[in-house]
Enzyme design. Structure first.
Site, PDB file in Angstrom:
ATOM      1  N   CYS A  13       0.747  -1.369   0.287  1.00  0.00           N
ATOM      2  CA  CYS A  13      -0.003   0.194   0.248  1.00  0.00           C
ATOM      3  C   CYS A  13       0.670   0.576   0.156  1.00  0.00           C
ATOM      4  O   CYS A  13       1.241   1.712   1.283  1.00  0.00           O
ATOM      5  CB  CYS A  13      -1.057  -0.430   1.472  1.00  0.00           C
ATOM      6  N   CYS A  16      -0.294   3.945   2.567  1.00  0.00           N
ATOM      7  CA  CYS A  16       0.382   3.490   3.880  1.00  0.00           C
ATOM      8  C   CYS A  16       2.098   3.852   4.308  1.00  0.00           C
ATOM      9  O   CYS A  16       2.132   3.994   5.095  1.00  0.00           O
ATOM     10  CB  CYS A  16      -0.082   1.605   4.385  1.00  0.00           C
ATOM     11  N   ASP A 405      34.439  16.008 -22.823  1.00  0.00           N
ATOM     12  CA  ASP A 405      35.832  16.648 -22.922  1.00  0.00           C
ATOM     13  C   ASP A 405      37.027  15.394 -23.732  1.00  0.00           C
ATOM     14  O   ASP A 405      35.719  14.714 -24.631  1.00  0.00           O
ATOM     15  CB  ASP A 405      36.755  15.560 -21.219  1.00  0.00           C
ATOM     16  N   ASP A 597      35.830  11.665 -18.429  1.00  0.00           N
ATOM     17  CA  ASP A 597      36.156   9.927 -18.025  1.00  0.00           C
ATOM     18  C   ASP A 597      35.906   9.624 -17.114  1.00  0.00           C
ATOM     19  O   ASP A 597      36.231   8.276 -16.299  1.00  0.00           O
ATOM     20  CB  ASP A 597      37.532  10.095 -18.931  1.00  0.00           C
ATOM     21  N   ASP A 601      38.553  14.389 -14.570  1.00  0.00           N
ATOM     22  CA  ASP A 601      37.305  15.302 -14.970  1.00  0.00           C
ATOM     23  C   ASP A 601      36.191  15.396 -13.019  1.00  0.00           C
ATOM     24  O   ASP A 601      35.109  15.983 -13.617  1.00  0.00           O
ATOM     25  CB  ASP A 601      36.120  15.553 -15.842  1.00  0.00           C
TER      26      ASP A 601
END
Length: 703
Positions: A13, A16, A405, A597, A601
């Site tokens: 539920c 609930c 990149d 990569d 980066d």
């Protein structure tokens, strides 16, 4: 601060679930709480260790009050129970529930078959009503006493008891009966959806063959440690990350990378947990503990993804909070105002009010939308695309600028000699040999690639006076003669004229004595199919693609032109990339994604609206910094991720429109007296089932 994880077995539920989460948040000592309805896991951050037991006991009391059949089980942080291909639930369909429905159904048609009237008719319908609805009435009363009135149990109880009061016995029984049938099918639909998602993530190894004291013992993967040796037989999953020390085989990597083509592996190769050994016997030295292994990280990432809700999910949660009370109070107004103020028939308007009550539960939205997003996340993981949350999956739909990149992303990041030109009577072989001797002490990728291309033994005794000149090249004596290798600046310093070469690769000029004897071009190769991949990304609605590179401006621009990139920035140091990216984000109104990569980066990946790490296979930095991780280094997977995002958004939008449209139509028809409780039941549980089944389509992958 400590986090406790509880699994709520049998929780079906959604309403609930929301109440359990809200009430848990109010417990003294709880700092934060998140209940994931999909995995049924309640994650609670507690302020101190001492309060943990009391908090767990209180949670169990709350759950017992709201959902008596739900079992609360404590789980370990790395126990990925829902992703193991089986469930601990004891099934959503109980035999007694089916028997109640059948018996009540028989009683429901009995007065019609026997043509009963008056008191006998009332008694049979009342008995049928008690059989099928007693449990719901009890739950409604409990929740009312607990100060949680606005749920489906309360709404159904008031509506059906009201129907009995105004003499609509058949409809009172029918609503409760068909509500129970609907709940039964809804539970089956949710269960099916959960299993569909779980099957996509069935990558956890069940055991490891540990080599110990000359024999092999079967143990839990968590009991194996770094430096231990494990044996993997044909057909078994690789249980932990490691390096192959003995054996040769082909492995199925599709569980992790989404790639169906087997990969050949042998001694010395790195191998990741989750791969499946196809044929040979492998002996592997373990390099990571199980909780740090690739499988654990993927399961942890995907499991936690559903806790990061998409904006649409957050909207629906807020909407549901207000929708039900508004409809209930509207029903109260409909039932009382026209009869009391305008003198209309109270039976007629009370009936209209009861129709409103039946339809006022927002279950179709509360359940189906998280299922839709998690289906998209699970489906993407199957093809090697890991998404850290529904917010990032939905965010892909709004990306209008994508920044790449260059090295390791657009290109392979591996340098190779691609051209050798000889001058002044020298041969290509002689030029390469001189360059290799000059570069033998260099650690630069350019020098290493030249030495690799030469491939022959180098007699270092022939080399003397080696000198690296920063930013220009190398000077060295070979057999007593001065050799230089480097860029144009180095040759200008030595007053040696050169034949300049224009190339997309890095150009190294070689001089002997006072003459230019040759030129070597070293290139970082473009990835296969990168041109088509960039076009595919643009076709998904990305307006501008930008590339950042540490290479010189001219080389970077030539690569950009070859690939079809709109704007290129070259000569960038790592800190420059962040500054340029900040500029790009300021200039754009839509979302900006960065693709790198994942290792060098990380700062830019973290700064982007959506950071996408390429080649995250085994890369801790990639998984940590990015929002989306492509487990292979294929740019084409980005357009696949965007298709999955669009498909998921489309399915979620369909569910919202379907649920709200049908509910609104039936609400209007109910208000004007044209809809019965039968239509109201369909607009509630019927629409929920349709929406849940529709959400399962998010698992379908468009490659």
């Amino acid at each position: 601060m400590k986090e406790i994880i509880l699994e709520l077995e049998g929780l079906n539920c959604a309403n609930c679930a929301a109440k359990i989460e809200k009430l848990t948040k109010d417990i003294d000592g709880v700092d934060d709480v998140s209940l994931d309805f999909i995995s049924k896991k309640l994650k609670v951050k507690v302020e101190s260790q001492e309060k943990t037991k009391n908090i767990i006991d209180e949670i169990k009391t709350i759950v017992k009050r709201l959902e008596p059949d739900v079992i609360v089980v404590e789980r370990d942080e790395h126990d990925y129970s829902y992703a193991q291909g089986h469930s601990h639930d004891h099934g959503y369909v109980k035999k007694e529930d089916i028997m109640k429905i059948i018996f009540s159904g028989i009683l429901f048609i009995l007065p019609w078959l026997l043509k009963l009237e008056g008191t006998p008719k009332f008694i049979v319908y009342l008995f049928a009503y008690i059989v099928v609805g007693l449990e719901i009435i009890i739950r409604a009363f409990r929740n009312l006493m607990a100060g949680q009135p606005f749920d489906e149990y309360f709404l159904m109880t008031v509506a059906t008891l009201g129907a009995f009061i105004i003499g609509e016995y058949p409809e009172g029984v029918a609503v409760m009966l068909f509500y129970q049938i609907g709940e039964l099918f809804q539970g089956l639909a949710v269960n099916h959806s959960r299993k569909s998602i779980s099957s996509l993530l069935d990558i956890k190894p069940d055991y490891a063959n540990l080599e110990k004291n000359g024999s092999v013992v079967i143990v839990n993967p968590a009991e194996v440690h770094v430096g231990d040796y494990i044996i993997v037989k044909p057909g078994e999953k690789i249980p932990l990350d490691g390096v192959i020390v003995e054996g040769k085989s082909s492995v199925d990597t599709s569980n992790i990378t989404g790639e169906s083509v087997p990969r050949t592996v042998s001694a010395g190769d790195v191998i990741l947990s989750g791969f499946i050994n196809n044929e040979g016997l492998l002996k592997i030295e373990v390099t990571k503990e199980f909780k740090e292994s690739t499988v654990s990280k993927i399961l942890d990432l995907v499991e936690n993804a559903s806790s990061k809700k998409a904006p649409t999910e957050n909207f629906i949660t807020k909407f549901a909070r207000y929708y039900t009370p508004i409809v209930v109070y509207t029903a109260l107004a409909i039932g009382l105002i026209p009869p009391l103020l305008l003198g209309y028939d109270i039976r007629d308007w009370a009936y209209r009010a009861f129709v409103f009550l039946v339809i006022s539960c927002p279950c179709a939205l509360v359940i189906s939308i998280p299922l839709g997003f998690f289906g998209g996340i699970g489906g993407a993981s199957k093809v090697g695309i890991l998404t850290k949350g529904g917010n990032y999956l939905e965010g892909l739909n709004d990306v209008d600028t994508m920044v790449f990149d260059k090295t390791g992303t657009i290109t392979k990041g591996t340098f190779k000699v691609t051209d050798i030109i000889a001058y002044n009577g020298f041969t290509r072989e002689e030029v390469l040999r001189l360059a290799a001797y000059a570069e033998v002490y260099s650690n630069h990728p350019i020098g290493l690639s030249i030495v690799e291309a030469y491939g022959d033994t180098i007699d270092k005794n022939r080399i003397s006076d080696y000198k690296e000149i920063a930013g220009k090249g190398i000077e060295v004596n070979i057999d007593g003669e001065k050799i230089i290798i480097g860029n144009k600046k180095l040759f200008d310093d030595n007053s040696i004229p050169i034949e300049e070469l224009d190339s997309i690769g890095t150009v190294a000029y070689i001089g002997k004595g006072n003459i230019h004897v040759g030129t070597i071009v070293v290139s970082d190769e473009l990835k296969e199919g990168v041109v088509e991949d960039i076009k595919a990304i643009k076709s998904q609605g990305v307006k501008e693609i930008i590339m950042l590179s540490g290479d010189n401006e001219e080389t970077a621009k030539k690569v950009g032109e070859l690939v079809g990139i709109d704007k290129v920035y070259g000569n960038l140091l790592p800190q420059d990339k962040v500054n340029i990216f900040e500029q790009i984000m300021e200039e754009n109104h839509g979302k900006v994604a960065f693709v790198g990569d994942g290792v060098n980066d990380a700062p830019v990946l973290a700064r982007a609206d959506i950071g996408i790490a390429m080649g995250g296979l085994g890369s801790d930095a990639a998984i940590e910094a990015a929002d989306i991780v492509i487990m292979t280094d294929e740019i084409g997977k980005i357009s696949t991720a965007m298709k999955i995002a669009k498909n998921t958004k489309r399915i979620v939008s369909q569910n919202i429109v379907l649920a709200l449209a049908i509910k609104t139509i039936v609400l209007v028809l109910g208000a004007i007296g044209k809809a019965t409780m039968w239509e109201a039941v369909f607009a509630d549980v019927g629409v929920s089932i349709i929406a849940i089944l529709n959400s399962i389509r998010a698992l379908k992958i468009e490659k």
